[in-house]
Design a protein around this motif. Structure first.
Motif, mmCIF file in Angstrom:
data_model
loop_
_atom_site.group_PDB
_atom_site.id
_atom_site.type_symbol
_atom_site.label_atom_id
_atom_site.label_comp_id
_atom_site.label_asym_id
_atom_site.label_seq_id
_atom_site.Cartn_x
_atom_site.Cartn_y
_atom_site.Cartn_z
ATOM 1 N N GLY A 19 0.819 -1.211 0.000
ATOM 2 C CA GLY A 19 0.000 0.000 0.000
ATOM 3 C C GLY A 19 0.848 1.254 0.000
ATOM 4 O O GLY A 19 0.554 2.224 -0.703
ATOM 5 N N ILE A 20 1.904 1.235 0.787
ATOM 6 C CA ILE A 20 2.809 2.383 0.836
ATOM 7 C C ILE A 20 3.474 2.574 -0.515
ATOM 8 O O ILE A 20 3.559 3.692 -1.028
ATOM 9 C CB ILE A 20 3.848 2.204 1.956
ATOM 10 N N GLU A 21 3.931 1.479 -1.129
ATOM 11 C CA GLU A 21 4.575 1.564 -2.446
ATOM 12 C C GLU A 21 3.615 2.111 -3.495
ATOM 13 O O GLU A 21 3.988 2.944 -4.315
ATOM 14 C CB GLU A 21 5.104 0.198 -2.861
ATOM 15 N N ARG A 28 4.355 10.096 -7.093
ATOM 16 C CA ARG A 28 5.396 10.431 -8.086
ATOM 17 C C ARG A 28 4.777 10.764 -9.437
ATOM 18 O O ARG A 28 5.153 11.741 -10.082
ATOM 19 C CB ARG A 28 6.369 9.264 -8.244
ATOM 20 N N LYS A 29 3.812 9.936 -9.853
ATOM 21 C CA LYS A 29 3.161 10.168 -11.147
ATOM 22 C C LYS A 29 2.419 11.503 -11.155
ATOM 23 O O LYS A 29 2.474 12.243 -12.143
ATOM 24 C CB LYS A 29 2.205 9.023 -11.474
ATOM 25 N N GLN A 30 1.755 11.814 -10.063
ATOM 26 C CA GLN A 30 1.046 13.096 -9.980
ATOM 27 C C GLN A 30 2.028 14.258 -10.024
ATOM 28 O O GLN A 30 1.770 15.269 -10.671
ATOM 29 C CB GLN A 30 0.212 13.158 -8.705
ATOM 30 N N GLY A 31 3.146 14.108 -9.345
ATOM 31 C CA GLY A 31 4.166 15.155 -9.347
ATOM 32 C C GLY A 31 4.766 15.358 -10.724
ATOM 33 O O GLY A 31 4.987 16.495 -11.158
ATOM 34 N N GLN A 32 5.047 14.269 -11.423
ATOM 35 C CA GLN A 32 5.594 14.364 -12.773
ATOM 36 C C GLN A 32 4.599 15.034 -13.712
ATOM 37 O O GLN A 32 4.969 15.879 -14.536
ATOM 38 C CB GLN A 32 5.961 12.975 -13.292
ATOM 39 N N GLU A 33 3.347 14.668 -13.589
ATOM 40 C CA GLU A 33 2.304 15.260 -14.437
ATOM 41 C C GLU A 33 2.163 16.754 -14.158
ATOM 42 O O GLU A 33 2.037 17.566 -15.076
ATOM 43 C CB GLU A 33 0.972 14.538 -14.195
ATOM 44 N N ALA A 34 2.220 17.116 -12.884
ATOM 45 C CA ALA A 34 2.118 18.535 -12.518
ATOM 46 C C ALA A 34 3.301 19.323 -13.058
ATOM 47 O O ALA A 34 3.133 20.458 -13.526
ATOM 48 C CB ALA A 34 2.038 18.673 -10.997
ATOM 49 N N GLU A 35 4.476 18.744 -13.031
ATOM 50 C CA GLU A 35 5.657 19.440 -13.549
ATOM 51 C C GLU A 35 5.591 19.582 -15.063
ATOM 52 O O GLU A 35 5.966 20.624 -15.614
ATOM 53 C CB GLU A 35 6.935 18.722 -13.138
#
Length: 74
Positions: A19-21, A28-35
């Protein structure tokens, strides 16, 4: 008196870690998309790039770039 249990005690071994992973991967995916989107907005603001150039540079769909270009000019 109520007993306090840790999450590891309540879940079978390995489930908490999975669950943590999954949560970290999602973050990470959300952060990459936001960037990517932030980079596209900066490129749009400069007004020096075509929608195709921006789409190719930031790896976002052309339609999404065009939507943001329309929104910035509106």
């Amino acid at each position: 008196m109520a007993k306090k249990y840790s999450i590891g005690f309540l879940l079978p071994k390995g489930i908490e870690k999975k669950g943590i992973e999954k949560g970290l991967d999602k973050g990470r995916k959300q952060g990459q998309e936001a960037e990517k989107l932030a980079s596209a907005r900066r490129m749009i603001a400069k007004g020096k790039f075509t929608a195709e150039d921006i789409s190719e540079s930031v790896d976002l769909p052309l339609e999404r770039i065009q939507e943001h270009m329309k929104a910035q000019t509106a």
